[in-house]
Design an enzyme around this catalytic site. Sequence first.
Site, PDB file in Angstrom:
ATOM      1  N   HIS A  97       0.519  -1.240   0.060  1.00 40.49           N
ATOM      2  CA  HIS A  97      -0.295   0.246   0.435  1.00 40.49           C
ATOM      3  C   HIS A  97       0.723   1.328  -0.333  1.00 40.49           C
ATOM      4  O   HIS A  97       2.021   0.995   0.425  1.00 40.49           O
ATOM      5  CB  HIS A  97      -1.125   0.072   1.017  1.00 40.49           C
ATOM      6  CG  HIS A  97      -0.475  -0.441   2.475  1.00 40.49           C
ATOM      7  ND1 HIS A  97      -0.367  -1.534   2.900  1.00 40.49           N
ATOM      8  CD2 HIS A  97       0.522   0.358   3.622  1.00 40.49           C
ATOM      9  CE1 HIS A  97       0.596  -1.651   4.225  1.00 40.49           C
ATOM     10  NE2 HIS A  97       0.746  -0.697   4.289  1.00 40.49           N
ATOM     11  N   HIS A  99       0.948   4.914   1.299  1.00 38.18           N
ATOM     12  CA  HIS A  99      -0.041   6.333   1.829  1.00 38.18           C
ATOM     13  C   HIS A  99       0.133   7.318   1.224  1.00 38.18           C
ATOM     14  O   HIS A  99       0.964   8.073   0.462  1.00 38.18           O
ATOM     15  CB  HIS A  99       1.117   6.004   3.236  1.00 38.18           C
ATOM     16  CG  HIS A  99       1.051   5.504   4.662  1.00 38.18           C
ATOM     17  ND1 HIS A  99       0.062   4.928   5.482  1.00 38.18           N
ATOM     18  CD2 HIS A  99       1.611   4.037   4.248  1.00 38.18           C
ATOM     19  CE1 HIS A  99      -0.004   3.972   6.133  1.00 38.18           C
ATOM     20  NE2 HIS A  99       1.226   3.134   5.589  1.00 38.18           N
TER      21      HIS A  99
HETATM   22  P1  5GP Z   1       1.103   0.193   7.653  1.00 43.29           P
HETATM   23  O1  5GP Z   1       1.419   0.520   8.960  1.00 43.29           O
HETATM   24  O2  5GP Z   1       1.475  -0.954   7.081  1.00 43.29           O
HETATM   25  O3  5GP Z   1       2.437   1.343   6.340  1.00 43.29           O
HETATM   26  O4  5GP Z   1       0.336   0.826   7.131  1.00 43.29           O
HETATM   27  C1  5GP Z   1      -1.570  -0.146   7.301  1.00 43.29           C
HETATM   28  C2  5GP Z   1      -2.314   1.145   7.097  1.00 43.29           C
HETATM   29  O5  5GP Z   1      -2.732   0.563   6.881  1.00 43.29           O
HETATM   30  C3  5GP Z   1      -2.446   1.555   8.800  1.00 43.29           C
HETATM   31  O6  5GP Z   1      -2.217   3.050   9.074  1.00 43.29           O
HETATM   32  C4  5GP Z   1      -3.829   1.502   9.723  1.00 43.29           C
HETATM   33  O7  5GP Z   1      -4.312   2.310   9.939  1.00 43.29           O
HETATM   34  C5  5GP Z   1      -4.329   1.474   8.350  1.00 43.29           C
HETATM   35  N1  5GP Z   1      -5.475  -0.640   8.425  1.00 43.29           N
HETATM   36  C6  5GP Z   1      -5.330  -1.622   8.996  1.00 43.29           C
HETATM   37  N2  5GP Z   1      -6.757  -2.299   9.087  1.00 43.29           N
HETATM   38  C7  5GP Z   1      -7.056  -1.445   8.367  1.00 43.29           C
HETATM   39  C8  5GP Z   1      -8.553  -1.184   7.951  1.00 43.29           C
HETATM   40  O8  5GP Z   1      -9.447  -2.751   7.737  1.00 43.29           O
HETATM   41  N3  5GP Z   1      -9.532  -0.869   7.092  1.00 43.29           N
HETATM   42  C9  5GP Z   1      -8.466   0.644   6.885  1.00 43.29           C
HETATM   43  N4  5GP Z   1      -9.446   1.523   6.184  1.00 43.29           N
HETATM   44  N5  5GP Z   1      -7.549   0.868   7.363  1.00 43.29           N
HETATM   45  C10 5GP Z   1      -6.460   0.019   7.944  1.00 43.29           C
END
Ligand code: 5GP
Length: 129
Positions: A97, A99
Site C-alpha cells: 500500500h 500512504h
Molecule cells: P503500515 O503500518 O502497514 O504502513 O500501514 C497500514 C495502515 O493500514 C495503517 O495506517 C492502518 O491504520 C491501516 N489499516 C489497518 N487496518 C485497516 C482497515 O481495516 N481499514 C482501513 N481503512 N485501514 C486499515
Amino acid sequence: MCIFCSIVKGDIPNYTVYEDEKVLAFFDVNPTSVGHTLVIPKAHYSSLLTCDPEDLTHVMKVAQKLGNQLKEKLGADGMNILSNVGAAAGQSVEHFHVHLIPRYENDAEIIKFAGIEKPNFEELLEKIK
Ligand code: 5GP
Ligand code: ZN
C-alpha cells in the site's frame, strides 16, 4: 485472509476514494492527518518490493492523481507519499500500500528523519553494486 484482500473482496467496509479494475484507494481507518488515504493493488503482493512492476506503475499513477486531487480539494500544503516495507520499517499490513498523507502548515510533526553518523560512501557504493 489478509485484511486488505478482505477489503478488496468487500468483506470489510471502507470509504472508497477511487476504484478501477486493478487498484483501490480508501481512507486509512486510523488517519495520521485529514485525508490520509491508502492506495493498493487489488492483487496481493506483500510489499512494494515484491509487487509486479506493471501493477506498481498503475498504483503510482493513481497515487499521483489522487495526491493532486487531495491537495487541491482539501487545501493541503504538502504531502508525504510513502510505503513501508517490513516490520522493521513499520509495515503492519503485509499487502502493498502507498500512504498519501496530506500535510498542512503547522500540523504536528509526523515524519522526521533522524541523522546518523556519515558512513564511508565509497565502501557503501561497492557493497550495493
Ligand atoms: P503500515 O503500518 O502497514 O504502513 O500501514 C497500514 C495502515 O493500514 C495503517 O495506517 C492502518 O491504520 C491501516 N489499516 C489497518 N487496518 C485497516 C482497515 O481495516 N481499514 C482501513 N481503512 N485501514 C486499515
Ligand atoms: Zn492481501
